[in-house]
Design a protein around this motif. Structure first.
Motif, short mmCIF file in Angstrom:
data_model
loop_
_atom_site.label_atom_id
_atom_site.label_comp_id
_atom_site.label_asym_id
_atom_site.label_seq_id
_atom_site.Cartn_x
_atom_site.Cartn_y
_atom_site.Cartn_z
N MET A 191 0.80 -1.23 0.00
CA MET A 191 0.00 0.00 0.00
C MET A 191 0.82 1.27 0.00
N LYS A 192 2.14 1.18 0.18
CA LYS A 192 2.97 2.38 0.07
C LYS A 192 2.82 3.00 -1.32
N ALA A 193 2.45 2.18 -2.31
CA ALA A 193 2.29 2.70 -3.67
C ALA A 193 1.17 3.73 -3.73
N CYS A 232 11.29 -12.37 0.42
CA CYS A 232 12.33 -11.79 -0.42
C CYS A 232 11.67 -10.76 -1.34
N HIS A 233 12.31 -9.61 -1.50
CA HIS A 233 11.80 -8.58 -2.44
C HIS A 233 13.04 -7.94 -3.04
N ILE A 234 13.20 -8.03 -4.36
CA ILE A 234 14.50 -7.66 -4.92
C ILE A 234 14.55 -6.26 -5.51
N GLY A 235 13.39 -5.61 -5.66
CA GLY A 235 13.43 -4.27 -6.23
C GLY A 235 12.12 -3.97 -6.92
N SER A 236 12.11 -2.85 -7.61
CA SER A 236 10.84 -2.35 -8.15
C SER A 236 11.02 -1.99 -9.62
N GLN A 237 9.89 -1.92 -10.34
CA GLN A 237 9.90 -1.63 -11.79
C GLN A 237 10.82 -2.62 -12.53
N GLY A 287 7.18 -7.89 -4.16
CA GLY A 287 6.50 -7.25 -5.29
C GLY A 287 7.51 -6.95 -6.36
N GLY A 288 7.34 -5.83 -7.04
CA GLY A 288 8.39 -5.37 -7.95
C GLY A 288 8.08 -5.41 -9.43
N LEU A 289 6.98 -6.08 -9.82
CA LEU A 289 6.73 -6.17 -11.26
C LEU A 289 6.48 -4.77 -11.84
N ILE A 296 2.45 -12.68 -2.15
CA ILE A 296 3.23 -11.69 -2.91
C ILE A 296 2.80 -10.30 -2.46
N GLU A 297 3.64 -9.31 -2.79
CA GLU A 297 3.43 -7.94 -2.30
C GLU A 297 3.51 -6.92 -3.43
N PRO A 298 2.68 -7.04 -4.45
CA PRO A 298 2.79 -6.05 -5.54
C PRO A 298 2.18 -4.72 -5.16
N GLY A 299 2.79 -3.64 -5.61
CA GLY A 299 2.25 -2.30 -5.38
C GLY A 299 2.01 -1.63 -6.72
N ARG A 300 3.11 -1.19 -7.35
CA ARG A 300 3.02 -0.42 -8.60
C ARG A 300 2.15 -1.11 -9.66
N SER A 301 2.35 -2.44 -9.83
CA SER A 301 1.65 -3.12 -10.93
C SER A 301 0.14 -3.18 -10.70
N PRO A 304 6.80 13.50 -7.51
CA PRO A 304 8.24 13.58 -7.22
C PRO A 304 9.11 12.62 -8.04
N ARG A 305 8.53 11.71 -8.79
CA ARG A 305 9.34 10.66 -9.42
C ARG A 305 10.35 11.19 -10.45
N PRO A 306 9.98 12.16 -11.31
CA PRO A 306 11.00 12.67 -12.24
C PRO A 306 12.19 13.27 -11.49
N MET A 334 13.21 12.66 -8.43
CA MET A 334 13.95 11.69 -7.62
C MET A 334 14.67 10.63 -8.42
N TYR A 335 14.03 10.16 -9.49
CA TYR A 335 14.61 9.02 -10.23
C TYR A 335 14.79 9.31 -11.72
N GLN A 336 14.66 10.57 -12.12
CA GLN A 336 14.66 10.91 -13.55
C GLN A 336 13.62 10.06 -14.27
N ALA A 359 0.80 5.17 -8.87
CA ALA A 359 1.68 4.61 -7.84
C ALA A 359 2.82 5.57 -7.53
N TYR A 360 3.14 5.71 -6.25
CA TYR A 360 4.30 6.47 -5.81
C TYR A 360 4.27 7.92 -6.30
N CYS A 361 3.09 8.49 -6.44
CA CYS A 361 2.99 9.92 -6.74
C CYS A 361 2.33 10.58 -5.54
N SER A 400 1.40 9.21 -2.95
CA SER A 400 1.94 8.67 -1.69
C SER A 400 3.28 9.30 -1.33
N MET A 401 3.97 9.87 -2.29
CA MET A 401 5.26 10.52 -1.99
C MET A 401 5.13 12.04 -2.07
N SER A 402 3.91 12.54 -2.15
CA SER A 402 3.75 13.99 -2.30
C SER A 402 4.09 14.69 -0.98
N1 LLP Z 1 7.50 -5.18 -0.81
C1 LLP Z 1 8.51 -4.46 -0.28
C2 LLP Z 1 9.22 -4.99 0.90
C3 LLP Z 1 8.86 -3.23 -0.84
O1 LLP Z 1 9.85 -2.54 -0.32
C4 LLP Z 1 8.15 -2.75 -1.97
C5 LLP Z 1 8.48 -1.46 -2.57
C6 LLP Z 1 7.09 -3.53 -2.48
C7 LLP Z 1 6.81 -4.76 -1.87
C8 LLP Z 1 6.27 -3.11 -3.65
O2 LLP Z 1 7.05 -2.97 -4.80
P1 LLP Z 1 6.32 -2.64 -6.21
O3 LLP Z 1 5.47 -3.83 -6.57
O4 LLP Z 1 5.50 -1.44 -6.02
O5 LLP Z 1 7.44 -2.44 -7.13
N2 LLP Z 1 9.18 5.12 -4.92
C9 LLP Z 1 9.75 4.24 -5.91
C10 LLP Z 1 9.43 2.80 -5.63
C11 LLP Z 1 9.85 2.35 -4.24
C12 LLP Z 1 9.52 0.94 -3.94
C13 LLP Z 1 9.72 0.65 -2.51
N3 LLP Z 1 9.38 -0.69 -2.11
C14 LLP Z 1 9.26 4.66 -7.29
O6 LLP Z 1 8.51 5.62 -7.39
O7 LLP Z 1 9.64 4.08 -8.30
#
Ligand code: LLP
Length: 424
Positions: A67-69, A206-211, A246-248, A283-288, A322-324, A326-328, A380-382, A384-386
């Motif tokens: 839900m951070k997304a 395990c969560h390896i990253g995002s996008q 998550g991360g997809l 699983i823990e998807p946010g952005r997708s 904030p994404r542009p 912060m992350y270009q 996603a991440y707009c 929530s990061m405002s």
């Molecule tokens: N699980 C964990 C432990 C995480 O740290 C994250 C994201 C997720 C799941 C969800 O990942 P997703 O499915 O949304 O990729 N603010 C950055 C993205 C930060 C992601 C942080 N952790 C952006 O705007 O690209």
């Protein structure tokens, strides 16, 4: 742009030169609610969820929306009603889940810095699992649980040292990252957890990253995690569930991540081949789930031609998007009503006093002051990061459902921002 290529299509569409989300023309929302305005499609969120649910049919698996997304109550409610669990990273997020009607026993708690107060609140609510990220955290959690006469269900978050091939700020599963327990220390950590009196070993995480836009890093991480499960179980500690995070990724600008069901067909094949297909899975998807379900509507305030650059100054800024900065990051920017005038390249920028306050660079636009634009893939991440930088109130949010729409967050006033402040 071909309308079927719009990120967010088919829920986002161009009809008669106007941009629509589901059955609502976005000009109507900009006129009635003002800008900047985030607008989300309920059908797009549910369709993204269904892609995971199709892949999970007949399996013992659950989606925990990260839900951070996008933690707005109206968004959480959509996922709670669809049966999702939630992945939280703070006590505040737990309160939001409960306020939106989510079930505590479907909550998992991630994050490297949980406080004792947050642990207590989550234990008392009866969450499903703590994803623990250090040995020190294991000990504190055990103490906090014992003081409440409870045992905390835990997974250890493994850092598998796999490169997700994404932006360095959103890579989490590499050795130099602050996240998780190093692969080689995991077994020792499980043996430690198993003898702490306030803990009950529940799973592995395990969560390896995002996008992430290819299946390869996931398959590598799955193999590494399963190797660990085998050695942990051989040492006598049972692992009930597997959590692959998550991360997809999503399509921002022609990106082609695998569809959730296609990715999971590959992952299930790997899990089945290694005899883990029956193990409960999380699983823990946010952005997708939300990224391409949302757009941010904004008004063009001024055009400012220059010798080196032309600027298109809009009423949304880095505090809203904030994404542009912060992350270009790249977000497509399209007009709500197409014009047929000459096209000029503009840097699309906000009113904030920073050179980093840009939303898009060198964008060909045919725009005039007073026109409205939509920044795409903004679910996603707009919001929530405002922030309130420059004492800018946060934007309002609207949820579209077919031809109906609902304000799910009012625009923040300056009075809202000053609440709690005191003159001396
Ligand atoms: N699980 C964990 C432990 C995480 O740290 C994250 C994201 C997720 C799941 C969800 O990942 P997703 O499915 O949304 O990729 N603010 C950055 C993205 C930060 C992601 C942080 N952790 C952006 O705007 O690209």
């Amino acid at each position: 742009m071909n309308p079927s290529e719009l990120p967010g299509a088919p829920f986002l569409s161009q009809r008669d030169g106007q941009l629509w989300l589901e059955g609502v023309p976005l000009t109507e929302l900009a006129a009635q609610c003002g800008t900047p305005l985030f607008v989300y499609s309920k059908a797009a969120m549910l369709s993204a969820l269904e892609a995971y649910q199709r892949a999970f049919a007949g399996r013992n698996a659950r989606v925990h929306y990260a839900m951070k997304a996008n933690p707005s109550l109206g968004v959480l409610q959509v996922f709670a009603q669809a049966g999702c669990g939630f992945d939280i990273v703070s006590g505040g997020e737990l309160e939001r889940v409960l306020a939106a009607g989510g079930r505590a026993d479907r909550v998992i708690f991630s994050g490297v810095g949980k406080t004792r107060a947050e642990m207590r609140a989550a234990l008392q609510a009866g969450i499903a699992c703590f994803n623990v990220e250090s040995e020190a955290e294991l000990e504190v959690l055990s103490e906090v649980a014992m003081a409440l006469g409870l045992r905390a269900p835990v997974s250890v978050r493994v850092n598998p040292n796999v490169d997700p091939q994404t932006h360095p700020y959103i890579s989490t599963g590499l050795k130099g990252n602050k996240f998780g327990i190093a692969h080689e220390d995991t077994l020792r950590c499980y043996l430690h957890a198993a003898q702490l009196p306030g803990l009950r070993v529940a799973g592995i995480d395990c969560h390896i990253g995002s996008q992430i836009t290819s299946a390869g890093p996931y398959l590598d991480a799955v193999d590494k995690v399963l190797d660990l499960v085998q050695s942990i179980e051989a040492a006598g500690v049972a692992i009930e569930h597997l959590d692959f995070g998550g991360g997809l990724g999503i399509n921002y600008n022609g990106d082609t991540p695998p569809a959730a069901d296609a990715l999971w067909a590959q992952l299930w094949a790997r899990l089945d081949a290694r005899g883990f297909g029956q193990r409960p899975l999380m699983i823990e998807p946010g952005r997708s789930l939300v990224g391409n379900a949302g757009v941010c509507l904004t008004e063009v305030l001024y055009l400012k031609p220059g010798t080196q650059k032309n600027f298109c100054i809009i009423d949304a800024a880095m505090n809203d998007l904030p994404r542009p900065a912060m992350y270009q990051a790249f977000h497509q920017i399209v007009p709500l009503v197409s014009r047929h005038g000459p096209v000029t390249p503009y840097d699309v920028v906000g009113p904030v006093c920073e050179s980093g306050d840009w939303i898009g660079r060198d964008r060909p636009l045919s725009a005039q002051a007073g026109d409205h634009l939509a920044v795409l893939s903004a679910g996603a991440y707009c919001m929530s990061m405002s922030s309130n930088y420059n004492t800018r109130g946060r934007a309002a949010e609207v949820l579209v459902d077919a031809d109906q729409w609902h304000v799910i967050r009012e625009r923040e006033s300056t009075q809202d921002q000053m609440r709690g402040e005191r003159l001396v």
